[in-house]
Scaffold this motif. Structure first.
Motif, mmCIF file in Angstrom:
data_model
loop_
_atom_site.group_PDB
_atom_site.id
_atom_site.type_symbol
_atom_site.label_atom_id
_atom_site.label_comp_id
_atom_site.label_asym_id
_atom_site.label_seq_id
_atom_site.Cartn_x
_atom_site.Cartn_y
_atom_site.Cartn_z
ATOM 1 N N THR A 25 0.840 -1.194 0.000
ATOM 2 C CA THR A 25 0.000 0.000 0.000
ATOM 3 C C THR A 25 0.878 1.248 0.000
ATOM 4 N N ARG A 292 5.360 6.571 -3.245
ATOM 5 C CA ARG A 292 4.077 5.931 -3.526
ATOM 6 C C ARG A 292 4.079 5.395 -4.962
ATOM 7 N N ASP A 294 1.006 4.348 -8.122
ATOM 8 C CA ASP A 294 -0.367 4.126 -8.583
ATOM 9 C C ASP A 294 -0.344 3.738 -10.052
ATOM 10 N N THR A 308 -5.841 9.732 -10.032
ATOM 11 C CA THR A 308 -6.284 10.090 -8.688
ATOM 12 C C THR A 308 -5.419 9.305 -7.712
ATOM 13 N N THR A 310 -3.973 7.228 -4.671
ATOM 14 C CA THR A 310 -4.674 6.331 -3.743
ATOM 15 C C THR A 310 -3.798 6.029 -2.527
ATOM 16 N N ARG A 312 -4.409 2.922 -1.349
ATOM 17 C CA ARG A 312 -4.364 1.475 -1.552
ATOM 18 C C ARG A 312 -3.124 1.033 -2.306
ATOM 19 N N ARG A 327 -5.474 1.901 4.637
ATOM 20 C CA ARG A 327 -5.021 2.204 3.259
ATOM 21 C C ARG A 327 -6.148 1.815 2.297
ATOM 22 N N TYR A 328 -7.311 2.254 2.582
ATOM 23 C CA TYR A 328 -8.538 1.802 1.908
ATOM 24 C C TYR A 328 -8.589 2.182 0.425
ATOM 25 N N THR A 329 -9.503 1.512 -0.280
ATOM 26 C CA THR A 329 -9.809 1.867 -1.664
ATOM 27 C C THR A 329 -10.923 2.901 -1.699
ATOM 28 N N ALA A 330 -11.904 2.732 -0.791
ATOM 29 C CA ALA A 330 -13.035 3.668 -0.718
ATOM 30 C C ALA A 330 -13.656 3.547 0.670
#
Ligand code: FUB
Length: 446
Positions: A25, A292, A294, A308, A310, A312, A327-330
């Motif tokens: 994550t 990070r 993504d 965007t 994230t 995650r 470390r969520y997705t939504a």
């Protein structure tokens, strides 16, 4: 996220401590600050060459509240989940030309050419000013031998090297603007004078160039201060020497206020990724950054889709690991908050607070493998009796288990037998079923 339990495997090799850690994550590295990540694929593995922010050491008398960087580590992974720290590959005291007290080892790059790995790094020279040096190795993780002098004719920071399809090499770098020079076949000298890309945005600092080629289009990507802080923009050309034409924004200014956003873009096993940094482990000081990653996607016409960022990240997470749902997705629109487990020690990670019934977190890409797990464990604490429901793929998907969390101020591990466990990769939904507010550190399937 609780670092001491975060699957840290430490091994001694060749006299160096090397760590393999499951950091699927964002941020990717938890045990030190990392910034300016250049990701490269060497020998089938993904290597990341970041710079290394540190806190100012005792006696440091450089610019206050500024970058302090004395060395570089390199990290690698074959699955973007388990990252290996190969240790220090270059230091400010190891290159003859670098001022050994300058703490100015800024954004680097590394490339492979004709059997050798070339590590390009900027630093302040003993003679003054930023110069760019080269260190050479037989393996992507070194040992790297630094050249005694920096590249002649180059003054600047943020080197990035493109090796074109015909084997020609180009050095891009910055000093407020972005420059390009052809590298000689020896990779440590330039041919002729560097040129400025002068048809890019006229206003606002530009730095950190990264150039790659895809389907005959050359992409010059760079942080640019169009407003208050850096955002990532790109320009395209049919030639590595340009002219490049501005084509769009890849990443907006960070919502965190992190001023810099150095980056790189890489194709690994058929998926493109953006590596960049933010200040996840240092919210109050944006000169202590964390890298990070993504996913990045292209449109059919070759333009880049805006990303965007994230929490995650990009790696699969094993169901049997301590799944860091912070470390969520939504999340549900209300009732979820993420905060440090210990404000005095950000490296210990985060917790998720569920504060209203039916509040939920979605966490994508959990790998259940053969589905051999038997129980669900949740490290949690609650102000009063509380219950969480763990479901699969959808908020009303199959119920894997309902976990009761008892009242108490101490963290406890609540456990329940699991049902409906799947095989393969799925999303998790963790929902507050009822009861008092509850803090969750992690969820795991055993
Ligand atoms: O890390 C120091 C400097 O900050 C880099 O060289 C720039 O690109 C910015 O990220």
């Amino acid at each position: 996220m609780h670092l001491s339990n975060r699957h840290l495997v430490v091994a001694a090799a060749a006299g160096l401590m090397q760590a393999a850690a499951a950091f699927a994550t964002n941020p990717l590295i938890m045990d030190q600050f990392t910034a300016d990540p250049t990701a490269r694929v060497f020998e089938g593995r993904l290597y990341v060459y970041p710079s290394h922010d540190i806190k100012a050491p005792p006696g440091y008398n450089g610019r206050p509240n500024w970058f302090v960087m004395e060395d570089y580590h390199v990290f690698s992974s074959d699955n973007l989940t388990d990252w290996k720290d190969h240790g220090v590959i270059a230091t400010q005291t190891g290159a003859d030309w670098v001022d050994p007290t300058s703490y100015s080892m800024w954004a680097p790059d590394a490339v492979f050419k004709d059997g050798k790995y070339y590590f390009y790094f900027p630093a302040i020279a003993k003679t003054g000013g930023f110069r760019i040096g080269v260190a050479i190795a037989d393996k992507p993780y070194g040992p790297f031998k630094p050249m005694a002098t920096p590249i002649e004719g180059v003054k600047g920071i943020d080197p990035s090297v493109l090796i074109d399809k015909d084997g020609s090499a180009y050095l891009y770098y910055s000093l407020d603007k972005i420059f390009v020079a052809r590298l000689k076949p020896n990779m440590v000298e330039i041919e002729g004078e560097p040129q400025v890309f002068d048809n890019l945005p006229k206003k606002g600092l530009m730095e950190g160039p990264f150039v790659f080629e895809r389907n005959g289009i050359y992409y010059l990507t760079y942080p640019h201060v169009a407003n208050k802080t850096e955002r990532l923009e790109y320009a395209t050309s049919t030639s590595p020497m340009g002219p490049f034409k501005h084509a769009g924004v890849i990443l907006d200014e960070s919502a965190s206020g992190c001023w810099t956003v150095h980056h790189s873009i890489v194709d690994y096993q058929g998926q493109w990724y953006l590596f960049y940094h933010d200040k996840d482990l240092s919210p109050a000081f944006d000169k202590n950054r964390s890298i990070r990653a993504d996913k990045l996607f292209f449109n059919a016409d070759g333009t880049i889709q805006k990303i965007t960022p994230t929490l995650r990240g990009v790696g699969l997470v094993q169901a049997t690991s301590e799944i860091q749902i912070d470390r969520y997705t939504a999340t549900s629109p209300q009732g979820i908050a993420v905060s440090f487990l210990d404000d005095a020690n950000p490296q210990a990670g985060w917790k998720t607070t569920f504060s209203s019934a039916k509040s939920w977190v979605r966490f994508a890409d959990v790998d259940f493998g053969e589905g051999a797990q038997k129980s669900i464990e949740v490290r949690a604490r609650a102000a009063g009796p509380s219950a969480l429901e763990i479901r699969l793929d959808k908020s009303d998907g199959p119920l894997l288990g309902r976990v009761d969390v008892g009242q108490g101020t101490d963290w406890t591990i609540a456990s329940v037998a699991a049902r409906n466990l799947p095989t393969g990769v799925h999303d998790l939904f963790v929902t507050q079923a009822d009861g008092e507010a509850v803090d969750v550190d992690w969820v795991s399937f055993r």
